[in-house]
Design a protein around this motif. Structure first.
Motif, PDB file in Angstrom:
ATOM      1  N   ASP A  10       0.798  -1.223   0.000  1.00 26.51           N
ATOM      2  CA  ASP A  10       0.000   0.000   0.000  1.00 26.51           C
ATOM      3  C   ASP A  10       0.830   1.272   0.000  1.00 26.51           C
ATOM      4  O   ASP A  10       0.312   2.355  -0.235  1.00 26.51           O
ATOM      5  N   ILE A  11       2.123   1.167   0.276  1.00 29.68           N
ATOM      6  CA  ILE A  11       2.975   2.356   0.276  1.00 29.68           C
ATOM      7  C   ILE A  11       3.215   2.787  -1.171  1.00 29.68           C
ATOM      8  O   ILE A  11       4.157   2.344  -1.820  1.00 29.68           O
ATOM      9  N   ASN A  12       2.334   3.600  -1.687  1.00 29.58           N
ATOM     10  CA  ASN A  12       2.431   4.204  -3.027  1.00 29.58           C
ATOM     11  C   ASN A  12       2.143   3.248  -4.187  1.00 29.58           C
ATOM     12  O   ASN A  12       1.814   3.717  -5.279  1.00 29.58           O
ATOM     13  N   ASP A  13       2.291   1.933  -4.015  1.00 23.57           N
ATOM     14  CA  ASP A  13       2.016   1.017  -5.130  1.00 23.57           C
ATOM     15  C   ASP A  13       0.569   1.157  -5.603  1.00 23.57           C
ATOM     16  O   ASP A  13       0.289   1.117  -6.803  1.00 23.57           O
ATOM     17  N   ARG A  14      -0.341   1.305  -4.654  1.00 22.39           N
ATOM     18  CA  ARG A  14      -1.754   1.436  -5.012  1.00 22.39           C
ATOM     19  C   ARG A  14      -2.004   2.747  -5.753  1.00 22.39           C
ATOM     20  O   ARG A  14      -2.691   2.782  -6.776  1.00 22.39           O
ATOM     21  N   GLN A  15      -1.409   3.822  -5.241  1.00 23.82           N
ATOM     22  CA  GLN A  15      -1.606   5.132  -5.849  1.00 23.82           C
ATOM     23  C   GLN A  15      -1.006   5.192  -7.258  1.00 23.82           C
ATOM     24  O   GLN A  15      -1.630   5.688  -8.194  1.00 23.82           O
ATOM     25  N   PHE A  16       0.224   4.682  -7.429  1.00 26.84           N
ATOM     26  CA  PHE A  16       0.931   4.819  -8.690  1.00 26.84           C
ATOM     27  C   PHE A  16       0.501   3.807  -9.749  1.00 26.84           C
ATOM     28  O   PHE A  16       0.589   4.085 -10.940  1.00 26.84           O
ATOM     29  N   ILE A  17       0.042   2.623  -9.311  1.00 25.76           N
ATOM     30  CA  ILE A  17      -0.205   1.541 -10.275  1.00 25.76           C
ATOM     31  C   ILE A  17      -1.628   0.987 -10.191  1.00 25.76           C
ATOM     32  O   ILE A  17      -2.383   1.042 -11.164  1.00 25.76           O
ATOM     33  N   LEU A  18      -2.010   0.468  -9.038  1.00 18.41           N
ATOM     34  CA  LEU A  18      -3.277  -0.251  -8.922  1.00 18.41           C
ATOM     35  C   LEU A  18      -4.492   0.646  -9.096  1.00 18.41           C
ATOM     36  O   LEU A  18      -5.548   0.186  -9.554  1.00 18.41           O
ATOM     37  N   ASN A  19      -4.371   1.915  -8.719  1.00 21.71           N
ATOM     38  CA  ASN A  19      -5.489   2.845  -8.873  1.00 21.71           C
ATOM     39  C   ASN A  19      -5.268   3.842 -10.006  1.00 21.71           C
ATOM     40  O   ASN A  19      -5.951   4.857 -10.087  1.00 21.71           O
ATOM     41  N   ASN A  20      -4.318   3.539 -10.868  1.00 20.09           N
ATOM     42  CA  ASN A  20      -3.975   4.456 -11.950  1.00 20.09           C
ATOM     43  C   ASN A  20      -4.353   3.829 -13.295  1.00 20.09           C
ATOM     44  O   ASN A  20      -3.639   2.976 -13.824  1.00 20.09           O
ATOM     45  N   GLU A  21      -5.495   4.252 -13.844  1.00 18.64           N
ATOM     46  CA  GLU A  21      -5.992   3.658 -15.083  1.00 18.64           C
ATOM     47  C   GLU A  21      -5.067   3.932 -16.263  1.00 18.64           C
ATOM     48  O   GLU A  21      -4.948   3.111 -17.176  1.00 18.64           O
ATOM     49  N   LYS A  22      -4.402   5.083 -16.262  1.00 25.61           N
ATOM     50  CA  LYS A  22      -3.499   5.403 -17.369  1.00 25.61           C
ATOM     51  C   LYS A  22      -2.323   4.435 -17.409  1.00 25.61           C
ATOM     52  O   LYS A  22      -1.895   3.994 -18.478  1.00 25.61           O
ATOM     53  N   VAL A  23      -1.769   4.106 -16.252  1.00 20.93           N
ATOM     54  CA  VAL A  23      -0.658   3.162 -16.179  1.00 20.93           C
ATOM     55  C   VAL A  23      -1.099   1.774 -16.642  1.00 20.93           C
ATOM     56  O   VAL A  23      -0.337   1.040 -17.277  1.00 20.93           O
ATOM     57  N   GLN A  24      -2.344   1.430 -16.352  1.00 20.62           N
ATOM     58  CA  GLN A  24      -2.839   0.090 -16.662  1.00 20.62           C
ATOM     59  C   GLN A  24      -3.200  -0.092 -18.139  1.00 20.62           C
ATOM     60  O   GLN A  24      -3.482  -1.207 -18.570  1.00 20.62           O
ATOM     61  N   THR A  25      -3.193   0.995 -18.907  1.00 20.99           N
ATOM     62  CA  THR A  25      -3.515   0.905 -20.336  1.00 20.99           C
ATOM     63  C   THR A  25      -2.382   1.520 -21.142  1.00 20.99           C
ATOM     64  O   THR A  25      -2.180   2.733 -21.133  1.00 20.99           O
ATOM     65  N   LEU A  26      -1.643   0.674 -21.826  1.00 23.55           N
ATOM     66  CA  LEU A  26      -0.492   1.135 -22.607  1.00 23.55           C
ATOM     67  C   LEU A  26      -0.953   1.527 -24.003  1.00 23.55           C
ATOM     68  O   LEU A  26      -1.232   0.683 -24.852  1.00 23.55           O
ATOM     69  N   ASN A  27      -1.050   2.829 -24.228  1.00 26.82           N
ATOM     70  CA  ASN A  27      -1.387   3.318 -25.556  1.00 26.82           C
ATOM     71  C   ASN A  27      -0.734   4.688 -25.775  1.00 26.82           C
ATOM     72  O   ASN A  27      -0.203   5.298 -24.841  1.00 26.82           O
ATOM     73  N   THR A  28      -0.770   5.149 -27.008  1.00 21.81           N
ATOM     74  CA  THR A  28      -0.104   6.402 -27.375  1.00 21.81           C
ATOM     75  C   THR A  28      -0.648   7.592 -26.591  1.00 21.81           C
ATOM     76  O   THR A  28       0.104   8.462 -26.148  1.00 21.81           O
ATOM     77  N   GLU A  29      -1.954   7.622 -26.411  1.00 22.12           N
ATOM     78  CA  GLU A  29      -2.586   8.754 -25.718  1.00 22.12           C
ATOM     79  C   GLU A  29      -2.105   8.863 -24.274  1.00 22.12           C
ATOM     80  O   GLU A  29      -1.775   9.957 -23.792  1.00 22.12           O
ATOM     81  N   ASN A  30      -2.058   7.730 -23.574  1.00 18.27           N
ATOM     82  CA  ASN A  30      -1.620   7.754 -22.175  1.00 18.27           C
ATOM     83  C   ASN A  30      -0.140   8.089 -22.054  1.00 18.27           C
ATOM     84  O   ASN A  30       0.265   8.831 -21.153  1.00 18.27           O
TER      85      ASN A  30
END
Length: 269
Positions: free
Chosen positions: A16-36
């Motif tokens: 929970d130390i930042n992993d959730r904020q930066f990755i698990l709750n970050n939809e942009k990180v979870q979708t690899l595309n040109t726009e993001n």
């Protein structure tokens, strides 16, 4: 040695130390595309401007379909690559094989490196040194051989380093140390002029880092903690890390700002 020390992290989960904020709750990180990817580089309003680190998270997420295994594996590989770069850089500065091996080994096993390798959200602490050290190696070659190609590539790698973490801006100061160790004068006009691109890049990313913070966060912090208070805290933090290099005790993943009710900071600060 590095892999033997850290292979256990391959079975670790997100924390929970930042992993959730930066990755698990970050939809942009979870979708690899040109726009993001474009938004990572153009959006200055996400608390920290580290576009390259966010791209690396997004690639890892895509490769492992969100599995923490891939994130941890890449962290180990980055650490190993940095070890190689440390060895090579030290060998350029101090051309003694044994000393280079000892320093690289300390870099490999030191407890202060457990957090960057084991904690996914500390990725920037592993990613920016890859380019930071590459820039230093190339600059050292430039000082030795006076070849412009090394100089240009050094600037390029520095630019990539600050995209991974704003901490890389200290490279400009390290360049002066390299000059000194290679027998160059600090008042060498040509060498000072050649550092202007590094200064410009540093200034830009200092501004970008400032813009990435919420105004209320910046100004409230300034009101809560005075200039002298923050200066003492920064100085203490710098010294205490030097102490922990020699005697790594009382290590923590998080060092909160000390609160002393109604009192000033203790004398040792």
């Amino acid at each position: 040695i590095a892999f033997l020390l850290f292979f256990k992290t391959l079975s670790f989960d997100f924390v929970d130390i930042n992993d959730r904020q930066f990755i698990l709750n970050n939809e942009k990180v979870q979708t690899l595309n040109t726009e993001n990817i474009k938004s990572f580089f153009t959006n200055f309003k996400e608390n920290e401007y580290v576009p390259l680190t966010k791209v690396s998270y997004s690639i890892d997420y895509a490769l492992g379909n969100g599995s923490p295994f891939v994130f941890h594996l890449i962290n180990i590989l980055l650490h190993i690559f940095n070890i190689i770069l440390v060895f090579y850089f030290i060998k350029q500065i101090i051309p003694t094989f044994e000393i280079s091996v000892i320093i690289a080994l300390l870099f490999t096993i030191h407890p202060l490196f457990v957090e960057p390798v084991a904690l996914i959200s500390s990725r920037n602490m592993l990613l920016y040194p890859v380019f930071f050290l590459s820039s230093l190696i190339l600059y050292t070659k430039y000082v030795q051989k006076e070849e412009q190609l090394f100089y240009r590539w050094s600037i390029f790698f520095f630019l990539i380093a600050v995209m991974a973490s704003g901490k890389a801006i200290i490279l400009v100061l390290v360049l002066f140390i390299i000059d000194y160790m290679k027998g160059k004068s600090f008042i060498n006009k040509a060498l000072v002029i050649r550092k202007i691109p590094f200064f410009v890049i540093s200034l830009f990313f200092m501004i970008a880092g400032f813009l990435s913070k919420e105004p209320s966060q910046v100004f409230n912090n300034s009101l809560t903690y005075g200039v002298l208070y923050k200066l003492l805290l920064a100085s203490y933090s710098f010294v205490i890390y030097l102490v922990k290099i020699v005697a790594p005790f009382n290590l923590s993943v998080f060092y909160p700002i000390p609160e002393f009710a109604g009192e000033g900071l203790p004398f040792y600060y």
